[in-house]
Design a protein around this motif. Structure first.
Motif, PDB file in Angstrom:
ATOM      1  N   LEU A   1       0.889  -1.360   0.096  1.00  0.00           N
ATOM      2  CA  LEU A   1      -0.121  -0.070   0.173  1.00  0.00           C
ATOM      3  C   LEU A   1       0.876   1.324   0.147  1.00  0.00           C
ATOM      4  CD1 LEU A   1      -1.902  -2.194   1.455  1.00  0.00           C
ATOM      5  CD2 LEU A   1      -2.947  -0.449   2.510  1.00  0.00           C
ATOM      6  N   GLY A   2       0.821   2.070  -1.317  1.00  0.00           N
ATOM      7  CA  GLY A   2       1.243   3.404  -0.985  1.00  0.00           C
ATOM      8  C   GLY A   2       0.382   4.380  -0.464  1.00  0.00           C
ATOM      9  N   VAL A   3       0.741   5.244   0.275  1.00  0.00           N
ATOM     10  CA  VAL A   3      -0.162   6.077   1.130  1.00  0.00           C
ATOM     11  C   VAL A   3       0.363   7.775   0.854  1.00  0.00           C
ATOM     12  CG1 VAL A   3      -1.523   6.498   3.214  1.00  0.00           C
ATOM     13  CG2 VAL A   3      -0.650   4.205   2.760  1.00  0.00           C
ATOM     14  N   PRO A   4       0.263   8.199  -0.347  1.00  0.00           N
ATOM     15  CA  PRO A   4       0.623   9.617  -0.279  1.00  0.00           C
ATOM     16  C   PRO A   4      -0.531  10.844   0.490  1.00  0.00           C
ATOM     17  CG  PRO A   4      -0.301   8.663  -2.327  1.00  0.00           C
ATOM     18  CD  PRO A   4      -0.101   7.573  -1.404  1.00  0.00           C
ATOM     19  N   GLY A   5      -1.778  10.123   0.659  1.00  0.00           N
ATOM     20  CA  GLY A   5      -2.823  10.772   1.322  1.00  0.00           C
ATOM     21  C   GLY A   5      -2.440  11.303   2.621  1.00  0.00           C
ATOM     22  N   LEU A   6      -2.790  12.449   3.003  1.00  0.00           N
ATOM     23  CA  LEU A   6      -2.215  13.151   4.094  1.00  0.00           C
ATOM     24  C   LEU A   6      -2.975  12.588   5.501  1.00  0.00           C
ATOM     25  CD1 LEU A   6      -0.675  15.593   5.553  1.00  0.00           C
ATOM     26  CD2 LEU A   6      -2.484  16.722   5.139  1.00  0.00           C
ATOM     27  N   TYR A   7      -2.314  12.245   6.299  1.00  0.00           N
ATOM     28  CA  TYR A   7      -2.780  11.917   7.951  1.00  0.00           C
ATOM     29  C   TYR A   7      -1.973  12.712   8.617  1.00  0.00           C
ATOM     30  CZ  TYR A   7      -5.329   8.054   5.780  1.00  0.00           C
ATOM     31  OH  TYR A   7      -6.303   7.298   5.092  1.00  0.00           O
ATOM     32  N   VAL A   8      -2.754  13.319   9.663  1.00  0.00           N
ATOM     33  CA  VAL A   8      -2.280  14.238  10.552  1.00  0.00           C
ATOM     34  C   VAL A   8      -2.134  13.957  12.098  1.00  0.00           C
ATOM     35  CG1 VAL A   8      -3.173  16.330   9.111  1.00  0.00           C
ATOM     36  CG2 VAL A   8      -4.523  15.340  10.991  1.00  0.00           C
TER      37      VAL A   8
END
Length: 407
Positions: A304-311
């Motif tokens: 899984l590539g996770v470029p979506g932003l998590y804060v």
């Protein structure tokens, strides 16, 4: 000294174009500037006239009030510009050079930079590794949705386009090198996309569309894009992607209709922490929904590539855990399937020169695929509003009218 204007965050749901200071080779106090950075000298920097500066989904998180961004923060981390002045320590970048600016600010000197981890530079943000222009808790470097901007460590950070006239002919494509094209590409690389792969990309916003473009560039056999927004899904179909509308149910059922199996080789999360559920829950915010869905969809042994932003802090979250970035992720499922995960800022420098060459030699049309739409700096507030309503466009600000002339 020229005047300068920039796009400022005012309050949740509102940005305005303000008169701001023209940049100098010293970090000055201002909204969001880390106190430890105030007074920092930047003789290694360059001042750029912003030719193109884009509105990003990451900016929208701040503008929606989902971060601790302070009033007055000057936004913008996707910058393409012409050098108008260099500091005394700049050796190779020259006045007049047209350059792409990686959104990650990096010194080029620390351990992480030397290892190619430019999204985790140790010397530009006093609070933690990693920095960016115009972004909350990233050191306070002034953003580039402006007429002029300072770029520190110019010899290291700037990617000079080899031919200025050729670059202006492809300037909308090249404007995507600052962030979304390398970010989408990084998501695919870390997800293991290779020739012949089947790929599911969650999210058909600009980063998701850039990831879909990247998957095709890498040779994927089938690229499937999932979203709730039918206009954005149509944009994905316009350049050869299959699509699933997750409001109609679990994406794995629709994937099975496309592939004959409910699994894919590679998964990319281009949504991030403002994710919504699927099917009947499609209008309910569920920040772990995409990650958990990808673990079901990606085959055992996949990635899984996770470029979506998590804060780490989300004041607008619906529960106490999510407010501090704690999500109910089915890690046991990922462990059982031996999944690998890659998260964090894309190290733009790892990819941007190769992607530049693909653009210059007509191997890819990223601006067309993300529906790049030029508007003047003065219309930035309208651009933010339309983007927030789900417009299937990538808004590119044109502070000096140079894009209009090029087009």
């Amino acid at each position: 000294m020229p005047d300068n204007k920039g796009v400022a965050y005012v309050k949740p749901g509102q940005v305005e174009v303000h008169d701001i200071e023209y940049p100098t080779f010293e970090v000055k106090d201002g909204p969001g500037v880390n106190p430890a950075n105030v007074g920092r000298k930047t003789p290694h920097g360059a001042i750029l006239k912003c030719v193109a500066t884009n509105i990003c989904g990451s900016d929208q998180h701040m503008v929606r009030g989902r971060t601790t961004a302070p009033t007055g923060l000057i936004l913008g981390h996707e910058i393409t510009g012409e050098v108008v002045e260099t500091g005394p320590d700049v050796e190779f970048i020259k006045e007049g050079d047209l350059c792409s600016v990686p959104f990650n600010i990096a010194c080029g000197r620390c351990r992480n930079c030397k290892e190619g981890k430019t999204g985790l530079c140790l010397n530009v943000n006093p609070d933690r590794p990693g920095s960016a222009y115009g972004y909350v808790d990233m050191g306070g470097w002034v953003g580039g949705q402006a007429e002029y901007v300072l770029v520190p460590y110019a010899d290291w950070n700037l990617l000079k386009f080899p031919d200025k006239d050729q670059a202006m002919e492809k300037i909308l494509d090249l404007a995507m090198l600052a962030d979304i094209f390398p970010t989408g590409y990084h998501g695919c690389v870390t997800a293991g996309v290779t020739p012949g792969s089947t790929v599911y990309i969650a999210g058909a916003g600009p980063v998701g569309l850039a990831a879909a473009t990247s998957a095709l560039l890498l040779g994927a056999a089938v690229v499937i894009v999932g979203d709730l927004n039918e206009e954005r899904l149509a944009q994905a179909r316009s350049f050869g992607c299959e699509t699933v509308n997750v409001s109609q149910g679990d994406p794995k059922d629709q994937i099975e209709q496309i592939l004959g199996t409910p699994e894919v080789d590679c998964g990319v999360d281009a949504v991030g922490f403002e994710a919504r559920g699927h099917g009947a829950d499609a209008q309910t915010e569920q920040p772990a929904a995409v990650l958990n869905s990808l673990m079901e969809i990606v085959r055992a042994g996949g990635a899984l590539g996770v470029p979506g932003l998590y804060v780490t802090g989300d004041p607008g979250a619906h529960d106490d855990a999510a407010r501090v970035g704690s999500l109910s992720i089915r890690l046991g499922l990922g462990w059982a399937k031996s999944h690998s995960f890659a998260t964090g800022q894309c190290p733009v420098m790892r990819y941007h020169r190769h992607l530049m060459m693909a653009i210059l030699h007509d191997r890819v049309s990223i601006a067309k695929n993300v529906n790049a739409t030029v508007i003047p700096l003065s219309q930035a507030p309208e651009g933010y509003e339309e983007f927030d309503r789900g417009a299937a466009r990538k808004y590119v600000l044109d502070p000096h009218g140079m894009l209009a002339k090029a087009g």
